[in-house]
Motif scaffolding. Sequence first.
Motif, PDB file in Angstrom:
ATOM      1  N   THR A   6       0.816  -1.215   0.000  1.00 30.22           N
ATOM      2  CA  THR A   6       0.000   0.000   0.000  1.00 30.22           C
ATOM      3  C   THR A   6       0.848   1.263   0.000  1.00 30.22           C
ATOM      4  OG1 THR A   6      -0.109   0.224   2.407  1.00 30.22           O
ATOM      5  CG2 THR A   6      -1.802  -1.167   1.335  1.00 30.22           C
ATOM      6  N   ARG A   8       1.870   2.594   2.694  1.00 31.54           N
ATOM      7  CA  ARG A   8       1.715   3.205   4.006  1.00 31.54           C
ATOM      8  C   ARG A   8       2.959   2.859   4.832  1.00 31.54           C
ATOM      9  NH1 ARG A   8      -4.607   1.477   5.139  1.00 31.54           N
ATOM     10  NH2 ARG A   8      -5.479   2.645   3.383  1.00 31.54           N
ATOM     11  N   TYR A  10       4.044   1.800   7.769  1.00 31.68           N
ATOM     12  CA  TYR A  10       3.947   1.129   9.065  1.00 31.68           C
ATOM     13  C   TYR A  10       5.270   0.524   9.485  1.00 31.68           C
ATOM     14  CZ  TYR A  10      -1.074   1.765   8.777  1.00 31.68           C
ATOM     15  OH  TYR A  10      -2.315   2.310   8.694  1.00 31.68           O
ATOM     16  N   GLN A  15       3.562  -1.474   3.845  1.00 33.05           N
ATOM     17  CA  GLN A  15       2.451  -2.308   4.316  1.00 33.05           C
ATOM     18  C   GLN A  15       2.180  -3.339   3.233  1.00 33.05           C
ATOM     19  OE1 GLN A  15      -1.461  -0.490   4.550  1.00 33.05           O
ATOM     20  NE2 GLN A  15      -2.086  -1.860   6.212  1.00 33.05           N
TER      21      GLN A  15
END
Length: 90
Positions: A6, A8, A10, A15
């Motif tokens: 994604t 993102r 994290y 992710q």
Amino acid sequence: MITFNTGRNYTEHGQRIAAQRVESGAVVMIDIDRGIDYLLPISTEFTQRGVMSAYDHNRVIYPSDVGLSYEDYYAILKTLRAAAGAVTSV
């Protein structure tokens, strides 16, 4: 099966997600970077966008809701975990 990152942030890997539609039509997905797995409803569109929409809106069901044994669910997760681990950064 679909796999994607994604983007993102994290973890240092982003992710990484893997998802698979099962015989009942429900979707099993795993997010290996956050250590989360979900079973998503039959109505989930089997695309990156559809999986993430169901995931982000916490649309979860239980394996027993669609006649899936936990043994089979965990076997699918094992396969998905390996696939998601092979996903590269965005």
